[in-house]
Design a protein around this motif. Structure first.
Motif, mmCIF file in Angstrom:
data_model
loop_
_atom_site.group_PDB
_atom_site.id
_atom_site.type_symbol
_atom_site.label_atom_id
_atom_site.label_comp_id
_atom_site.label_asym_id
_atom_site.label_seq_id
_atom_site.Cartn_x
_atom_site.Cartn_y
_atom_site.Cartn_z
ATOM 1 N N ASP A 119 -12.418 11.208 -7.849
ATOM 2 C CA ASP A 119 -13.075 10.739 -9.077
ATOM 3 C C ASP A 119 -12.162 9.802 -9.866
ATOM 4 N N ASN A 120 -10.838 10.038 -9.770
ATOM 5 C CA ASN A 120 -9.894 9.182 -10.482
ATOM 6 C C ASN A 120 -9.997 7.726 -10.034
ATOM 7 N N ALA A 121 -10.393 7.524 -8.780
ATOM 8 C CA ALA A 121 -10.429 6.172 -8.220
ATOM 9 C C ALA A 121 -11.525 5.311 -8.836
ATOM 10 N N ARG A 122 -12.534 5.944 -9.403
ATOM 11 C CA ARG A 122 -13.683 5.184 -9.916
ATOM 12 C C ARG A 122 -13.285 4.195 -10.988
ATOM 13 N N SER A 123 -12.288 4.545 -11.788
ATOM 14 C CA SER A 123 -11.859 3.667 -12.872
ATOM 15 C C SER A 123 -10.543 2.953 -12.562
ATOM 16 N N ASP A 124 -10.085 3.072 -11.329
ATOM 17 C CA ASP A 124 -8.811 2.460 -10.970
ATOM 18 C C ASP A 124 -8.985 0.961 -10.717
ATOM 19 N N PRO A 125 -8.061 0.125 -11.185
ATOM 20 C CA PRO A 125 -8.195 -1.317 -10.999
ATOM 21 C C PRO A 125 -8.251 -1.768 -9.544
ATOM 22 N N LEU A 126 -7.542 -1.064 -8.643
ATOM 23 C CA LEU A 126 -7.536 -1.446 -7.230
ATOM 24 C C LEU A 126 -8.606 -0.734 -6.422
ATOM 25 N N PHE A 127 -8.769 0.548 -6.644
ATOM 26 C CA PHE A 127 -9.624 1.363 -5.789
ATOM 27 C C PHE A 127 -11.056 1.481 -6.287
ATOM 28 N N GLY A 128 -11.289 1.157 -7.551
ATOM 29 C CA GLY A 128 -12.629 1.284 -8.101
ATOM 30 C C GLY A 128 -13.718 0.591 -7.308
ATOM 31 N N PRO A 129 -13.481 -0.631 -6.788
ATOM 32 C CA PRO A 129 -14.542 -1.332 -6.058
ATOM 33 C C PRO A 129 -14.720 -0.867 -4.614
ATOM 34 N N LEU A 130 -13.840 -0.019 -4.098
ATOM 35 C CA LEU A 130 -13.876 0.342 -2.681
ATOM 36 C C LEU A 130 -14.907 1.437 -2.412
ATOM 37 N N PRO A 131 -15.397 1.545 -1.166
ATOM 38 C CA PRO A 131 -16.339 2.615 -0.814
ATOM 39 C C PRO A 131 -15.710 3.995 -1.013
ATOM 40 N N HIS A 132 -16.564 4.989 -1.233
ATOM 41 C CA HIS A 132 -16.065 6.352 -1.437
ATOM 42 C C HIS A 132 -15.328 6.866 -0.205
ATOM 43 N N GLN A 133 -15.804 6.538 0.969
ATOM 44 C CA GLN A 133 -15.156 6.968 2.210
ATOM 45 C C GLN A 133 -14.766 5.740 3.030
ATOM 46 N N ILE A 134 -13.531 5.761 3.539
ATOM 47 C CA ILE A 134 -13.012 4.634 4.311
ATOM 48 C C ILE A 134 -12.341 5.174 5.568
ATOM 49 N N ARG A 135 -12.588 4.501 6.686
ATOM 50 C CA ARG A 135 -11.848 4.815 7.918
ATOM 51 C C ARG A 135 -10.568 3.986 7.933
ATOM 52 N N VAL A 136 -9.454 4.670 8.159
ATOM 53 C CA VAL A 136 -8.146 4.019 8.078
ATOM 54 C C VAL A 136 -7.273 4.468 9.249
ATOM 55 N N LEU A 137 -6.172 3.753 9.446
ATOM 56 C CA LEU A 137 -5.212 4.110 10.485
ATOM 57 C C LEU A 137 -4.107 4.965 9.870
ATOM 58 N N GLN A 138 -3.938 6.155 10.408
ATOM 59 C CA GLN A 138 -2.903 7.083 9.950
ATOM 60 C C GLN A 138 -1.810 7.203 11.024
ATOM 61 N N TRP A 139 -0.562 7.278 10.551
ATOM 62 C CA TRP A 139 0.539 7.576 11.476
ATOM 63 C C TRP A 139 1.730 8.053 10.642
ATOM 64 N N HIS A 140 1.719 9.324 10.293
ATOM 65 C CA HIS A 140 2.814 9.846 9.469
ATOM 66 C C HIS A 140 2.991 11.344 9.686
ATOM 67 N N GLY A 141 4.237 11.781 9.559
ATOM 68 C CA GLY A 141 4.566 13.197 9.677
ATOM 69 C C GLY A 141 5.173 13.753 8.412
#
Length: 236
Positions: A119-141
């Motif tokens: 919910d915090n993302a809705r008003s965020d300057p960068l993330f506000g316009p992005l879709p609620h769910q995004i497919r991304v590449l993960q690679w971290h431990g």
């Protein structure tokens, strides 16, 4: 705009962000910290982009340049108060440099997976316009468990509670790899250590090839995400 980029390994480059920087008529200076290139005068730059890498934030004896890098990040955010965007290790360095804590995960997160914006993302300057769910590449431990003061979690996944965050009003970090372009993961796999890590984490060679194929499948959509992010970073 003049962009300063910290790169931590020869294989993990700025990818899509270099294309966006160029298309906007901006300039970039890439500092190869792993090759002991010095950090330039920070005052000369408008945006700091910190990339991923195979090392961990606490491995300062093996990678002593992490110490001045963390200090530069603190100076950039706390004193200069200019926009910061960190990817994977750059996300973890943001947390660590500003007083948070990162630890090894019980099970690494790797592959093309979904994240959900909070919910915090809705008003965020960068993330506000992005879709609620995004497919991304993960690679971290490694994951962030204690966050710096004035932090806001912007995205989560099933395996990792802090997939994206904002600290104060000008610093962002993402645990995933939005710099992805066609061929990125195939290129990473030419490094034997990367390939073996992927096999170990995924369980078999076939799963590694599936990740390569899946990453190319989402590359076009990721390019739109990075375009949106970079455009808005220029306006901060």
């Amino acid at each position: 705009m003049n962009v300063l980029i910290f790169q931590h390994s020869s294989g993990e480059n700025p990818g899509a962000f270099l294309e966006h920087i160029s298309s906007c008529g901006d300039t970039a200076k890439v500092v190869h910290l792993y090759d002991r290139q010095p950090i330039p005068q920070l005052d000369d730059f408008d945006l700091l982009l910190v990339l991923g890498g195979p090392m961990d934030v606490w491995e300062t004896e093996a990678h002593p340049w992490l110490v001045p890098e963390k200090q530069a990040i603190r100076t950039w955010i706390q004193d200069l108060k200019r926009p910061y965007f960190g990817i994977c290790l750059g996300h973890q360095l943001l947390v660590d440099a500003l007083g948070g804590k990162c630890i090894p995960m019980q099970k690494p997160e790797i592959g093309v997976l979904s994240i959900n914006l909070t919910d915090n993302a809705r008003s965020d300057p960068l993330f506000g316009p992005l879709p609620h769910q995004i497919r991304v590449l993960q690679w971290h431990g490694v994951e962030a468990i204690d966050l710096p003061p004035n932090s806001s979690v912007l995205a989560q996944s099933e395996a990792c509670a802090v997939q994206a965050l904002r600290v104060s009003d000008r610093a962002w970090g993402v645990q995933f790899h939005p710099e992805l372009v066609q061929g990125t993961i195939q290129s990473w796999m030419t490094d034997p250590a990367n390939h073996q890590c992927a096999v170990d984490w995924l369980g078999c060679v076939d799963a590694v090839q599936e990740m390569v194929t899946d990453s190319d499948t989402i590359a076009e959509e990721q390019f739109k995400v990075t375009s949106s992010i970079y455009t808005r970073l220029r306006q901060i």
